[in-house]
Design an enzyme around this catalytic site. Structure first.
Site, PDB file in Angstrom:
ATOM      1  N   LYS A  37      -7.656  15.061  -7.120  1.00 10.01           N
ATOM      2  CA  LYS A  37      -6.716  15.386  -8.312  1.00 10.01           C
ATOM      3  C   LYS A  37      -6.092  16.673  -8.595  1.00 10.01           C
ATOM      4  O   LYS A  37      -4.989  16.734  -8.897  1.00 10.01           O
ATOM      5  CB  LYS A  37      -7.897  15.003  -9.675  1.00 10.01           C
ATOM      6  CG  LYS A  37      -8.286  13.687  -9.722  1.00 10.01           C
ATOM      7  CD  LYS A  37      -7.097  12.525 -10.450  1.00 10.01           C
ATOM      8  CE  LYS A  37      -7.325  11.147 -10.246  1.00 10.01           C
ATOM      9  NZ  LYS A  37      -6.417  10.407 -10.251  1.00 10.01           N
ATOM     10  N   PHE A  60      -0.726   5.610 -10.201  1.00  9.36           N
ATOM     11  CA  PHE A  60      -2.360   5.451 -10.416  1.00  9.36           C
ATOM     12  C   PHE A  60      -2.978   5.189  -9.225  1.00  9.36           C
ATOM     13  O   PHE A  60      -4.245   4.865  -9.236  1.00  9.36           O
ATOM     14  CB  PHE A  60      -2.211   4.182 -11.233  1.00  9.36           C
ATOM     15  CG  PHE A  60      -2.035   4.430 -12.776  1.00  9.36           C
ATOM     16  CD1 PHE A  60      -2.734   5.450 -13.486  1.00  9.36           C
ATOM     17  CD2 PHE A  60      -0.962   3.762 -13.166  1.00  9.36           C
ATOM     18  CE1 PHE A  60      -2.210   5.469 -15.008  1.00  9.36           C
ATOM     19  CE2 PHE A  60      -0.573   3.887 -14.508  1.00  9.36           C
ATOM     20  CZ  PHE A  60      -1.149   4.737 -15.447  1.00  9.36           C
ATOM     21  N   TYR A  92     -13.234  13.318  -4.601  1.00  4.28           N
ATOM     22  CA  TYR A  92     -12.412  12.667  -5.585  1.00  4.28           C
ATOM     23  C   TYR A  92     -11.785  13.658  -6.478  1.00  4.28           C
ATOM     24  O   TYR A  92     -10.606  13.574  -6.771  1.00  4.28           O
ATOM     25  CB  TYR A  92     -12.902  11.640  -6.325  1.00  4.28           C
ATOM     26  CG  TYR A  92     -12.345  11.168  -7.568  1.00  4.28           C
ATOM     27  CD1 TYR A  92     -11.494  10.331  -7.668  1.00  4.28           C
ATOM     28  CD2 TYR A  92     -12.876  12.059  -9.066  1.00  4.28           C
ATOM     29  CE1 TYR A  92     -10.852  10.008  -8.813  1.00  4.28           C
ATOM     30  CE2 TYR A  92     -12.234  11.590 -10.118  1.00  4.28           C
ATOM     31  CZ  TYR A  92     -11.190  10.690 -10.052  1.00  4.28           C
ATOM     32  OH  TYR A  92     -10.664  10.442 -11.350  1.00  4.28           O
ATOM     33  N   SER A 138      -7.061  14.135 -14.300  1.00  3.49           N
ATOM     34  CA  SER A 138      -8.420  13.784 -15.099  1.00  3.49           C
ATOM     35  C   SER A 138      -8.752  15.159 -15.578  1.00  3.49           C
ATOM     36  O   SER A 138      -8.855  16.217 -15.074  1.00  3.49           O
ATOM     37  CB  SER A 138      -9.306  13.318 -13.835  1.00  3.49           C
ATOM     38  OG  SER A 138     -10.642  13.385 -14.378  1.00  3.49           O
ATOM     39  N   ASN A 177     -19.249   3.827 -14.716  1.00  6.01           N
ATOM     40  CA  ASN A 177     -19.011   4.121 -15.924  1.00  6.01           C
ATOM     41  C   ASN A 177     -19.667   3.671 -17.288  1.00  6.01           C
ATOM     42  O   ASN A 177     -20.386   2.362 -17.142  1.00  6.01           O
ATOM     43  CB  ASN A 177     -17.632   3.852 -16.315  1.00  6.01           C
ATOM     44  CG  ASN A 177     -16.641   4.977 -15.489  1.00  6.01           C
ATOM     45  OD1 ASN A 177     -15.977   4.233 -14.505  1.00  6.01           O
ATOM     46  ND2 ASN A 177     -16.740   6.071 -15.422  1.00  6.01           N
ATOM     47  N   ASP A 233       0.653  -1.165  -0.135  1.00  5.85           N
ATOM     48  CA  ASP A 233       0.252  -0.098   0.030  1.00  5.85           C
ATOM     49  C   ASP A 233       0.962   1.197   0.049  1.00  5.85           C
ATOM     50  O   ASP A 233       1.891   1.160   0.980  1.00  5.85           O
ATOM     51  CB  ASP A 233      -0.924   0.056   1.207  1.00  5.85           C
ATOM     52  CG  ASP A 233      -2.041   1.000   1.202  1.00  5.85           C
ATOM     53  OD1 ASP A 233      -1.710   2.134   0.604  1.00  5.85           O
ATOM     54  OD2 ASP A 233      -3.020   0.793   1.806  1.00  5.85           O
ATOM     55  N   ASN A 277     -12.122  10.310 -21.380  1.00  7.05           N
ATOM     56  CA  ASN A 277     -12.894   9.257 -20.993  1.00  7.05           C
ATOM     57  C   ASN A 277     -12.061   8.000 -21.414  1.00  7.05           C
ATOM     58  O   ASN A 277     -12.460   7.409 -22.588  1.00  7.05           O
ATOM     59  CB  ASN A 277     -14.213   9.318 -21.206  1.00  7.05           C
ATOM     60  CG  ASN A 277     -15.059  10.444 -20.484  1.00  7.05           C
ATOM     61  OD1 ASN A 277     -14.798  11.413 -20.611  1.00  7.05           O
ATOM     62  ND2 ASN A 277     -16.081   9.873 -19.661  1.00  7.05           N
ATOM     63  N   TYR A 332      -6.595  12.825 -18.184  1.00  5.84           N
ATOM     64  CA  TYR A 332      -7.533  11.831 -19.130  1.00  5.84           C
ATOM     65  C   TYR A 332      -8.893  12.342 -19.424  1.00  5.84           C
ATOM     66  O   TYR A 332      -9.561  12.884 -18.387  1.00  5.84           O
ATOM     67  CB  TYR A 332      -7.472  10.422 -18.467  1.00  5.84           C
ATOM     68  CG  TYR A 332      -6.317   9.982 -17.934  1.00  5.84           C
ATOM     69  CD1 TYR A 332      -4.836  10.203 -18.539  1.00  5.84           C
ATOM     70  CD2 TYR A 332      -6.495   9.184 -16.809  1.00  5.84           C
ATOM     71  CE1 TYR A 332      -3.907   9.626 -17.684  1.00  5.84           C
ATOM     72  CE2 TYR A 332      -5.121   8.592 -16.528  1.00  5.84           C
ATOM     73  CZ  TYR A 332      -3.684   8.954 -16.719  1.00  5.84           C
ATOM     74  OH  TYR A 332      -2.814   8.385 -16.107  1.00  5.84           O
TER      75      TYR A 332
HETATM   76  N1  UDP Z   1     -23.696   7.417 -18.638  1.00  7.07           N
HETATM   77  C1  UDP Z   1     -25.017   6.728 -18.761  1.00  7.07           C
HETATM   78  N2  UDP Z   1     -25.396   5.800 -18.483  1.00  7.07           N
HETATM   79  C2  UDP Z   1     -24.624   4.955 -17.385  1.00  7.07           C
HETATM   80  C3  UDP Z   1     -23.286   5.595 -16.910  1.00  7.07           C
HETATM   81  C4  UDP Z   1     -22.933   6.814 -17.808  1.00  7.07           C
HETATM   82  O1  UDP Z   1     -25.914   7.486 -19.630  1.00  7.07           O
HETATM   83  O2  UDP Z   1     -24.888   3.941 -16.849  1.00  7.07           O
HETATM   84  C5  UDP Z   1     -23.368   8.844 -19.168  1.00  7.07           C
HETATM   85  C6  UDP Z   1     -22.916   9.938 -18.098  1.00  7.07           C
HETATM   86  O3  UDP Z   1     -24.363  10.459 -17.376  1.00  7.07           O
HETATM   87  C7  UDP Z   1     -22.021  10.549 -18.871  1.00  7.07           C
HETATM   88  C8  UDP Z   1     -21.536   9.473 -19.891  1.00  7.07           C
HETATM   89  O4  UDP Z   1     -22.339   8.534 -19.842  1.00  7.07           O
HETATM   90  O5  UDP Z   1     -22.710  11.623 -19.805  1.00  7.07           O
HETATM   91  C9  UDP Z   1     -19.999   9.157 -19.355  1.00  7.07           C
HETATM   92  O6  UDP Z   1     -20.192   8.995 -18.061  1.00  7.07           O
HETATM   93  P1  UDP Z   1     -19.038   8.182 -17.198  1.00  7.07           P
HETATM   94  O7  UDP Z   1     -19.657   7.790 -15.888  1.00  7.07           O
HETATM   95  O8  UDP Z   1     -18.369   6.974 -17.998  1.00  7.07           O
HETATM   96  O9  UDP Z   1     -17.717   8.976 -17.259  1.00  7.07           O
HETATM   97  P2  UDP Z   1     -17.646  10.650 -16.776  1.00  7.07           P
HETATM   98  O10 UDP Z   1     -17.780  11.523 -17.817  1.00  7.07           O
HETATM   99  O11 UDP Z   1     -18.828  10.915 -15.636  1.00  7.07           O
HETATM  100  O12 UDP Z   1     -16.267  10.708 -16.126  1.00  7.07           O
END
Ligand code: UDP
Length: 357
Positions: free
Chosen positions: A168, A95, A164, A139, A218, A73, A198, A196
């Protein structure tokens, strides 16, 4: 009695990169790309959010059974110091952090302690072992709901909306300050923060990929788990946004392309090509894709129908964010290459691999 070996490196030896959190989703892809670019890699992971699946996959892909692995850890300073004593580390890619936005709101102490202490320990060990190059995994969340799109590295960061996101921003600032403070010391730290967008998809071998625990937060893991039958229905959060089809816009970056950006950044550091002691780069494709477009592209490329419905907006989501990638293109000589279709095919191949299909 424990004896520590201090490794003395000659010029001809390959550079060694410590990948903390190296058994996870991004860490495992980065380890593969580093090894194929000729780096030696030492992996550290406390296995709090993954199992050995991806590390085993890394060994298969690279044909390397001898990758040093420390189950430690990074919040344990003695363990981090021991790792630095036993290996001559030229660069660290950090990471090892918690990453669930919702959980961070519920457990802020846990998030601040873990994400800040582990990074501080890495920096302290780097400094006390003669200096080091440190790459921090940041991020696009630091930009929040940006007024002007695409965002450049100069776009002002907005106040974080979760612990969170705050970790960052704080870790970026900590890295910048440590670089400044150590510049003329005997343990100079140089740093790059990669922001990053997505990350999605899996390695073309389908031997490593994203392995979320429980219900995925996600989008892409939720899509693939719905397609395989683990989840009943995907909810598309919001179709009344001010975008062409009403769903949110994101910059989906292929995981292997993202991993290659790390190799480019590490090379820039270890080869002494940085223009400043601390640099920031956006890592995205520069192309906005809507949630609806991504879902329909997934269906098309994989020849299947996905069970989805439109649902209310998810609290905290920004409407749209995508990257201006020119700095990374010009300075790192890196560019996202894989098409979103190929990436979505790889995500599906990985889900089927997990299901043994
Ligand atoms: N999203 C969605 N349904 C899900 C998960 C995500 O419609 O079950 C949408 C979310 O509202 C966003 C996009 O997908 O507009 C990307 O979301 P994610 O959580 O993958 O990444 P984020 O951009 O939030 O970091």
């Amino acid at each position: 009695m424990t004896t520590f070996v201090r490794y003395v490196k000659t010029q001809a030896m390959a550079k060694t990169v410590l990948v903390s959190g190296g058994a996870g989703y991004i860490g495992s892809h980065v380890t593969v790309e580093l090894i194929s670019a000729g780096y030696e890699v030492v992996v550290a992971d406390n296995m709090s959010n993954c199992d050995m699946t991806c590390f085993e996959g890394v060994k298969k892909i690279t044909g390397r059974n001898d990758i040093p692995f420390y189950q430690i850890d990074c919040c344990d300073y003695a363990a981090v110091t021991r790792l630095f004593d036993e290996n001559r580390i030229d660069a660290v890619i950090h990471f090892a952090a918690f990453k669930a936005v919702g959980e961070s709101v519920a457990e802020p102490i846990m998030y601040y302690r873990n994400n800040l202490v582990s990074f501080l320990n890495i920096l302290e060990a780097a400094k006390t072992h003669g200096g080091c190059n440190v790459l921090f995994s940041s991020s696009a969340t630091v930009y929040g709901e940006a007024e002007v799109l695409p965002v450049t590295e100069q776009t002002p960061r907005l106040p974080a909306t979760s612990p969170y996101g705050n970790t960052k921003q704080m870790c970026e600032d900590i890295l910048r300050d440590v670089v400044l403070a150590t510049a003329t010391s005997e343990g100079p730290v140089k740093g790059i923060a990669l922001r990053y967008f997505n990350p999605i998809g899996a390695h073309p071998s389908a031997l490593i990929g994203e392995l979320p625990r429980g219900v995925p937060n996600n989008l892409v893991p939720f899509i693939t788990q719905t397609a395989i039958g683990k989840r009943e229905c995907l909810s598309i959060f919001g179709n009344d946004y001010d975008t062409e089809d009403g769903t949110c816009l994101r910059d989906y970056i292929d995981i292997v392309d993202l991993a290659k950006a790390h190799v480019a950044a590490v090379s820039r550091m270890v080869d002494g090509r940085m223009k400043e002691g601390y640099e920031i780069f956006n890592v995205g494709t520069g192309r906005p894709v809507s949630v609806y477009e991504l879902v329909t592209a997934f269906e098309k490329v994989n020849g299947l129908k996905l069970n989805y419905k439109f649902a209310p907006r998810r609290p905290g989501d920004v409407v749209a964010i995508w990257a201006d990638t020119r700095l990374a293109n010009d300075e790192l000589g890196w560019k996202a290459e894989r098409s979103v279709e190929d990436t979505l095919a790889s995500a599906w191949a990985w889900e089927r691999h997990l299901a043994g299909k």
